[in-house]
Write a protein that holds these residues in place. Structure first.
Motif, PDB file in Angstrom:
ATOM      1  N   ARG A 152       7.430   1.187   5.040  1.00  0.00           N
ATOM      2  CA  ARG A 152       7.149   1.135   6.475  1.00  0.00           C
ATOM      3  C   ARG A 152       5.645   1.176   6.763  1.00  0.00           C
ATOM      4  NH1 ARG A 152      11.222   5.909   8.537  1.00  0.00           N
ATOM      5  NH2 ARG A 152      13.137   5.133   7.561  1.00  0.00           N
ATOM      6  N   TYR A 153       4.920   1.879   5.918  1.00  0.00           N
ATOM      7  CA  TYR A 153       3.503   2.157   6.190  1.00  0.00           C
ATOM      8  C   TYR A 153       2.565   1.017   5.805  1.00  0.00           C
ATOM      9  CZ  TYR A 153      -1.061   4.407   5.213  1.00  0.00           C
ATOM     10  OH  TYR A 153      -2.395   4.717   5.127  1.00  0.00           O
ATOM     11  N   TRP A 154       2.620   0.565   4.546  1.00  0.00           N
ATOM     12  CA  TRP A 154       1.601  -0.341   4.041  1.00  0.00           C
ATOM     13  C   TRP A 154       1.521  -1.685   4.768  1.00  0.00           C
ATOM     14  CZ3 TRP A 154      -2.495   0.845   1.436  1.00  0.00           C
ATOM     15  CH2 TRP A 154      -2.502   1.990   0.636  1.00  0.00           C
ATOM     16  N   PRO A 155       2.623  -2.357   5.055  1.00  0.00           N
ATOM     17  CA  PRO A 155       2.492  -3.671   5.697  1.00  0.00           C
ATOM     18  C   PRO A 155       1.845  -3.626   7.083  1.00  0.00           C
ATOM     19  CG  PRO A 155       4.664  -3.434   4.693  1.00  0.00           C
ATOM     20  CD  PRO A 155       4.028  -2.090   4.667  1.00  0.00           C
ATOM     21  N   ARG A 156       1.881  -2.485   7.732  1.00  0.00           N
ATOM     22  CA  ARG A 156       1.337  -2.381   9.094  1.00  0.00           C
ATOM     23  C   ARG A 156      -0.165  -2.171   9.121  1.00  0.00           C
ATOM     24  NH1 ARG A 156       5.293   2.332  10.871  1.00  0.00           N
ATOM     25  NH2 ARG A 156       4.203   2.261  12.881  1.00  0.00           N
ATOM     26  N   LEU A 157      -0.785  -2.033   7.957  1.00  0.00           N
ATOM     27  CA  LEU A 157      -2.225  -1.769   7.902  1.00  0.00           C
ATOM     28  C   LEU A 157      -3.073  -3.040   7.859  1.00  0.00           C
ATOM     29  CD1 LEU A 157      -2.252   1.154   5.320  1.00  0.00           C
ATOM     30  CD2 LEU A 157      -2.755   1.328   7.759  1.00  0.00           C
ATOM     31  N   ASP A 161      -0.195  -7.478  -4.876  1.00  0.00           N
ATOM     32  CA  ASP A 161       0.833  -6.462  -5.027  1.00  0.00           C
ATOM     33  C   ASP A 161       1.963  -6.728  -4.042  1.00  0.00           C
ATOM     34  OD1 ASP A 161       1.835  -3.504  -4.001  1.00  0.00           O
ATOM     35  OD2 ASP A 161       1.410  -3.535  -6.141  1.00  0.00           O
ATOM     36  N   GLU A 162       3.170  -6.399  -4.451  1.00  0.00           N
ATOM     37  CA  GLU A 162       4.333  -6.643  -3.606  1.00  0.00           C
ATOM     38  C   GLU A 162       4.237  -5.908  -2.274  1.00  0.00           C
ATOM     39  OE1 GLU A 162       9.211  -6.123  -3.803  1.00  0.00           O
ATOM     40  OE2 GLU A 162       7.931  -5.216  -5.329  1.00  0.00           O
ATOM     41  N   LEU A 163       3.626  -4.737  -2.256  1.00  0.00           N
ATOM     42  CA  LEU A 163       3.636  -3.895  -1.063  1.00  0.00           C
ATOM     43  C   LEU A 163       2.247  -3.698  -0.471  1.00  0.00           C
ATOM     44  CD1 LEU A 163       5.370  -2.081   0.779  1.00  0.00           C
ATOM     45  CD2 LEU A 163       4.912  -0.194  -0.801  1.00  0.00           C
ATOM     46  N   ARG A 164       1.300  -3.316  -1.292  1.00  0.00           N
ATOM     47  CA  ARG A 164      -0.034  -2.989  -0.789  1.00  0.00           C
ATOM     48  C   ARG A 164      -0.886  -4.235  -0.688  1.00  0.00           C
ATOM     49  NH1 ARG A 164      -1.509   2.856  -3.480  1.00  0.00           N
ATOM     50  NH2 ARG A 164       0.582   3.763  -3.342  1.00  0.00           N
ATOM     51  N   GLY A 165      -1.453  -4.469   0.471  1.00  0.00           N
ATOM     52  CA  GLY A 165      -2.163  -5.707   0.748  1.00  0.00           C
ATOM     53  C   GLY A 165      -3.401  -5.897  -0.106  1.00  0.00           C
ATOM     54  N   VAL A 166      -3.777  -7.155  -0.303  1.00  0.00           N
ATOM     55  CA  VAL A 166      -4.961  -7.463  -1.097  1.00  0.00           C
ATOM     56  C   VAL A 166      -6.240  -7.077  -0.365  1.00  0.00           C
ATOM     57  CG1 VAL A 166      -5.336  -9.819  -0.261  1.00  0.00           C
ATOM     58  CG2 VAL A 166      -5.861  -9.269  -2.652  1.00  0.00           C
ATOM     59  N   TRP A 167      -6.144  -6.756   0.927  1.00  0.00           N
ATOM     60  CA  TRP A 167      -7.317  -6.278   1.671  1.00  0.00           C
ATOM     61  C   TRP A 167      -7.908  -5.022   1.031  1.00  0.00           C
ATOM     62  CZ3 TRP A 167      -6.440  -1.338   3.245  1.00  0.00           C
ATOM     63  CH2 TRP A 167      -5.108  -0.955   3.480  1.00  0.00           C
ATOM     64  N   ARG A 168      -7.111  -4.298   0.229  1.00  0.00           N
ATOM     65  CA  ARG A 168      -7.632  -3.114  -0.456  1.00  0.00           C
ATOM     66  C   ARG A 168      -8.764  -3.479  -1.416  1.00  0.00           C
ATOM     67  NH1 ARG A 168      -4.402  -1.053  -4.053  1.00  0.00           N
ATOM     68  NH2 ARG A 168      -3.247  -3.010  -4.269  1.00  0.00           N
ATOM     69  N   HIS A 169      -8.864  -4.759  -1.772  1.00  0.00           N
ATOM     70  CA  HIS A 169      -9.907  -5.210  -2.694  1.00  0.00           C
ATOM     71  C   HIS A 169     -11.031  -5.923  -1.943  1.00  0.00           C
ATOM     72  CE1 HIS A 169      -7.490  -4.046  -6.095  1.00  0.00           C
ATOM     73  NE2 HIS A 169      -6.480  -4.796  -5.675  1.00  0.00           N
ATOM     74  N   SER A 170     -11.280  -5.519  -0.713  1.00  0.00           N
ATOM     75  CA  SER A 170     -12.306  -6.189   0.091  1.00  0.00           C
ATOM     76  C   SER A 170     -13.693  -6.041  -0.508  1.00  0.00           C
ATOM     77  CB  SER A 170     -12.293  -5.652   1.523  1.00  0.00           C
ATOM     78  OG  SER A 170     -11.098  -6.018   2.176  1.00  0.00           O
TER      79      SER A 170
END
Length: 553
Positions: A458-463, A308-317
């Motif tokens: 601002r939020y998603w990339p910092r996670l 995804d352009e914004l939300r990291g692929v780590w969400r699919h861990s």
């Protein structure tokens, strides 16, 4: 001039001392332990070149069973993969790797008779036709000349990641779907050297025994196949190396000779190639799959994980790291009677095939259980019409071996809660910003509503960084048998603090006039209440899994 990809330098590698150089395919295999990484100009090129090199390694060192794999793994002490098999393969197939051969040019279709177009057709950052780019201003009548090594890299990349849409016609077909690489996030397990990376991503390969699944004795990479017919076709993959070198396009490079005698690529013919029949889930092993949750608590069809352009692929861990064994899946239905918050919903999942193999290597004492590898995930997003490239992606997720070996659904629930907290906080930030705009009757267009808000940006990339720390700490807790909720608590606090900081920055930037600040403050207070509530739910969920529970069978 000849340019043989086995021996000529063209693969871009990084040495262990950090210096960069170009090597041939044979050297990349035989000296793999001397290189840190293989890195292309774009993430898509990096992925495509790894897949090509993996196809070659599978064919050279087959049959590849567990004992043979162990032998190849231990060969890193001598600098790279064994040379006798490589020399024998070169004797049989060296001519097939000639980039400019008259009869069988590598990965090309010599029978194409269309007029050549600009080389910008295969160089992804060049502007050509409707494929506009922001900074490049190549026009249709310009024909940038490419050195053979650069042309070879883009040739391989185009076969895997070309855009869809209109291509030069060959009699019956003008349009083509995008290359297979556009359909999924390509997952590469990265070791400390290129040697380790290759072995970690090599499947046990025995076509005579139909291993891996879907591989037959007819399997072969593109260079072992007969020259393709110019007409587009469609078929199912013959096996693993066929898929790794899938010819999604018919391509022919044209050359010119400079006054100094150097050969350059000055044109390209590019037409539709072979369309893959069948489901990607039945063949592609370098990606993760999940069944997305639908309304009503149902799950959809198995789909590959994409970036995804914004939300990291780590969400699919969960899908990337955890066992594909159905015993460790669960849904909320079996625990609806329980008091307190419901457990995080785990998707039915299928992780990359390489990770199943890695999880078994601890038993063979080939790797230590405290090892942490890196998953590099590559992807490409096409524009709305599919005819241009919108974005390239390369993300990294830590892969603790202890998590790959975890056999408790409890670990999946904990990761699920961790991801859900980040998602819910992000939704609350988005809602705060949207409700503030609505208070002043600022209606959003459909395009504006689809775009990320400033707060989300601002939020998603910092996670990504704190979540990576959480995965490493969770893996260590699983390995040591200590509390898994402690690293999750630290992650939860970090995510909540980041959301709080993002909201404060937004409030401080609110206009100091009329009722704007009062309205912003009211929505900020609502967000803070929601944030604290979400954190309480998260902690309550973790408390349910702070000790082992009876596993579902």
């Amino acid at each position: 001039m000849g340019f043989n990809l086995l021996t000529e330098p063209w693969l871009p590698v990084v040495r262990l001392d950090g210096a960069r150089e170009e090597v041939g395919l044979a050297q990349a295999l035989s000296q793999a332990a001397r290189y840190r990484r293989l890195v292309g100009t774009t993430p898509t090129m990096t992925a495509a070149l790894h897949r090509l090199l993996l196809a070659l390694a599978h064919r050279v060192y087959r049959p590849l069973d567990g004992a043979r794999w162990s032998e190849l793994w231990q060969a890193k002490a001598s600098g790279g993969l064994p040379q006798p098999e490589l020399a024998a393969y070169r004797d049989d197939f060296a001519p097939r790797f000639e980039l400019f051969d008259q009869d069988r040019p590598f990965f090309q279709c010599p029978a194409l008779d269309n007029a050549p177009a600009s080389t910008a057709k295969i160089v992804a950052y060049r502007a050509t036709g409707s494929n506009r780019t922001l900074f490049d201003h190549t026009t249709a009548d310009q024909r940038p000349a490419l050195a053979p090594q650069e042309a070879a890299r883009w040739l391989v990349t185009t076969q895997a990641y070309d855009t869809s849409g209109t291509k030069q016609p060959y009699r019956t077909q003008r349009t083509a779907e995008g290359g297979l690489g556009n359909r999924f996030g390509c997952v590469l397990v990265e070791g400390s050297t290129l040697h380790e990376t290759l072995l970690l991503n090599m499947q046990l390969y025995q076509p005579e025994a139909e291993r891996p699944l879907g591989t037959s004795t007819r399997d072969r990479p593109v260079w072992e196949a007969p020259p393709p017919d110019p007409e587009p076709d469609a078929r199912a993959p013959l096996g693993w190396t066929d898929l790794l070198t899938w010819p999604s396009r018919r391509i022919l490079l044209t050359t010119t000779t400079t006054d100094s005698g150097a050969t350059l690529v000055d044109g390209v013919v590019l037409t539709p190639g072979t369309r893959m029949e069948g489901n990607l889930t039945d063949h592609e092993a370098m990606t993760a799959y999940r069944r997305p949750w639908l309304k009503g608590g149902k799950q959809g069809d198995l789909k590959p994980v994409t970036l995804d352009e914004l939300r990291g692929v780590w969400r699919h861990s969960q899908e990337l790291l955890l066992s594909s064994d159905p015993r460790w899946w669960n849904t909320w239905r079996s625990r609806q009677h329980a008091k307190g918050p419901l457990p995080a919903q785990e998707p039915q999942r299928q992780r990359p095939a390489a990770l199943d193999h890695i999880a078994d290597l601890v038993e063979d004492e080939l790797i230590a259980e405290d090892t942490v590898y890196t998953l590099r995930i590559f992807g490409q997003q096409l524009g709305d019409q599919g005819g241009d490239t919108y974005a390239w992606f390369e993300e990294a997720v830590p892969a603790p071996v202890a998590l790959l070996r975890a056999e408790s659904a409890r670990v999946g629930y904990i990761i699920g809660y961790a991801v859900s907290l980040a998602t819910d906080l992000g939704e609350q930030l988005k809602s705060m910003e949207r409700q503030y705009s609505a208070s002043f009757h600022r209606e959003l267009t459909k395009d504006q509503d689809r775009k990320p808000t400033d707060l989300e940006t601002r939020y998603w990339p910092r996670l990504a960084a704190p979540f990576a720390t959480f995965l490493r700490e969770l893996g260590e807790a699983v390995r040591q048998g200590t509390s898994e909720s402690e690293p999750a608590e630290r992650w939860g606090q970090a995510a909540s603090d980041l959301a709080d900081k993002t909201a404060w920055q937004w409030l401080q930037q609110a206009p100091r006039r009329d009722r704007s600040l009062l309205t912003a403050s009211a929505h900020f207070d609502d967000f803070q209440q929601a944030r604290h509530q979400l954190h309480r739910i998260f902690r309550g969920g973790l408390a349910r899994y702070s000790a082992p529970v009876a596993e579902d069978t």
